[in-house]
Design a protein around this motif. Structure first.
Motif, PDB file in Angstrom:
ATOM      1  N   ALA A  72       0.828  -1.205   0.000  1.00 33.43           N
ATOM      2  CA  ALA A  72       0.000   0.000   0.000  1.00 33.43           C
ATOM      3  C   ALA A  72       0.861   1.254   0.000  1.00 33.43           C
ATOM      4  O   ALA A  72       0.573   2.227  -0.701  1.00 33.43           O
ATOM      5  N   GLY A  75       2.462   1.841  -3.456  1.00 32.52           N
ATOM      6  CA  GLY A  75       1.449   2.309  -4.403  1.00 32.52           C
ATOM      7  C   GLY A  75       1.046   3.739  -4.138  1.00 32.52           C
ATOM      8  O   GLY A  75       1.056   4.585  -5.032  1.00 32.52           O
ATOM      9  N   SER A  76       0.715   4.041  -2.871  1.00 39.14           N
ATOM     10  CA  SER A  76       0.235   5.400  -2.597  1.00 39.14           C
ATOM     11  C   SER A  76       1.385   6.391  -2.711  1.00 39.14           C
ATOM     12  O   SER A  76       1.174   7.548  -3.072  1.00 39.14           O
ATOM     13  N   PHE A  78       3.668   6.366  -5.001  1.00 38.73           N
ATOM     14  CA  PHE A  78       3.726   6.766  -6.405  1.00 38.73           C
ATOM     15  C   PHE A  78       2.550   7.653  -6.782  1.00 38.73           C
ATOM     16  O   PHE A  78       2.707   8.677  -7.456  1.00 38.73           O
ATOM     17  N   VAL A  79       1.339   7.255  -6.340  1.00 36.40           N
ATOM     18  CA  VAL A  79       0.141   8.038  -6.679  1.00 36.40           C
ATOM     19  C   VAL A  79       0.310   9.481  -6.215  1.00 36.40           C
ATOM     20  O   VAL A  79       0.078  10.436  -6.971  1.00 36.40           O
ATOM     21  N   TYR A  81       3.116  11.110  -5.344  1.00 36.39           N
ATOM     22  CA  TYR A  81       4.216  11.783  -6.032  1.00 36.39           C
ATOM     23  C   TYR A  81       3.725  12.340  -7.370  1.00 36.39           C
ATOM     24  O   TYR A  81       3.944  13.501  -7.705  1.00 36.39           O
TER      25      TYR A  81
END
Lengths: 96, 250
Positions: A72, A75-76, A78-79, A81
């Motif tokens: 998690a 993933g978050s 990258f989201v 950023y």
């Protein structure tokens, strides 16, 4: 309504959906495992034996939740950023 | 303002309905080894062409518009986050959303067959969640049925004149729900009840998988709309390039 306000309202609903079951079904197990489907399978065909086992299993519940948290977080990360990058880019373009 | 109140009212109603549902169930992907070999092979063989289509579709996107690479990464990362979040549901058990609807709307469904497959592979190897032997079946439900349904629903809703946010919500939420309905169907086909056959099994597995998923599907729809709102605010250009927003400024 600005994007921020709209999203805050939506986030509120998501939180309500996640928290409400904890309150209304206080006594439930909330087992995350896929065990219930397993139970139905053994109910329907008692002789079924899983023919393949996981190559590797997290040695404990703690390690498993660590790996889920890593998934998690990556993933978050990258989201967020990306969204921050795009916001900054847009601001700069508007500034010029 | 009146519109907003109506939306809130409908949401409260849906919420209320689920709070009274008395059921105890778990839901998630099919566990390792829990599909007979022939079914595991069947679903895997159905999925392979979608992986090829997806890889070609991603190659095309990256080649024709290299600036969209980061956005493609966002679609993958979103699926990565959402499938790590096990959320409690009104049935008294937990399940997780899939996050593939966003990418399906942005890049087309077959691209998500690849990205969703990667997420499932990661979870099968490192988390013993899902499985390698059931990778084909799980990819079919989460990364083929989910994104293709989401994409079709999004297009249909837009054609019927639905506002962008509503189309995105319906696509992501129903795509999520259909993913788990597919899982139930896959298990019912592999394990027909002795009396009553596939239909009886299907009802049982639907009880386990689909009902738990309903509130989570709504959450997934809302979360996808949140990201879409941010993209509309900051990425107008990219969305126009993907013809999600029309060229004229709204």
């Amino acid at each position: 309504m600005s994007t921020l306000h709209k999203n805050l309202v939506l986030i509120f609903f998501v939180l309500v959906l996640a928290i409400a079951p904890l309150i209304t079904r206080g006594g439930a197990e909330f087992g995350g495992a896929d065990g219930q489907a397993e139970k139905v399978i053994t109910e329907i065909s008692p002789n079924y034996e899983p023919w393949f086992n996981s190559l590797w299993e997290p040695p404990s519940g703690e390690i498993e939740s660590l790996l889920f948290a890593v998934q998690a977080a990556a993933g978050s990360g990258f989201v967020c950023y990306y969204l921050g990058y795009m916001k900054g880019k847009k601001k700069r373009q508007e500034g010029n | 303002m009146i519109y907003r109140n109506k939306v809130a009212l409908v949401m409260l109603y849906i919420l209320g309905v689920f709070l009274i549902l008395p059921q105890n169930a778990y839901a998630m992907h099919i566990m390792e080894g829990f599909l007979p070999l022939n079914w595991a092979g069947f679903w895997l063989s159905l999925v392979v062409p979608f992986w090829f289509m997806g890889i070609r579709s991603i190659q095309r996107t990256v080649k024709s518009a290299p600036n969209l690479k980061m956005l493609l990464g966002l679609a993958g990362a979103f699926a990565f986050v959402l499938s790590a979040l096990k959320i409690p549901s009104v049935t008294g058990s937990c399940s997780h959303p899939t996050g593939v609807g966003l990418g399906a709307i942005l890049f087309g469904p077959s691209a998500m067959s690849v990205l969703g497959g990667i997420v499932l592979l990661f979870q099968a190897i490192l988390l013993a969640h899902g499985g390698l032997s059931t990778l084909g079946a799980n990819t079919f439900s989460m990364a083929v049925v989910g994104p293709f349904a989401a994409y079709a629903i999004y297009k249909a809703a837009k054609k019927l004149g639905a506002p962008l946010q509503l189309a995105v919500f319906l696509a992501a939420a129903l795509g999520d729900l259909l993913t788990y309905a597919t899982t139930a169907l896959q298990l019912a086909l592999a394990f027909p009840a002795q009396y009553g056959g596939i239909l009886v099994s299907l009802t049982k597995f639907m009880g386990v998988f689909a009902v738990t998923q309903i509130p989570l599907a709504i959450s997934e729809g809302l979360l996808t709309v949140i990201v879409f709102n941010l993209l509309t605010a900051y990425n107008k250009h990219e969305l126009q390039e993907l013809s999600i927003l029309s060229q004229e400024v709204r």
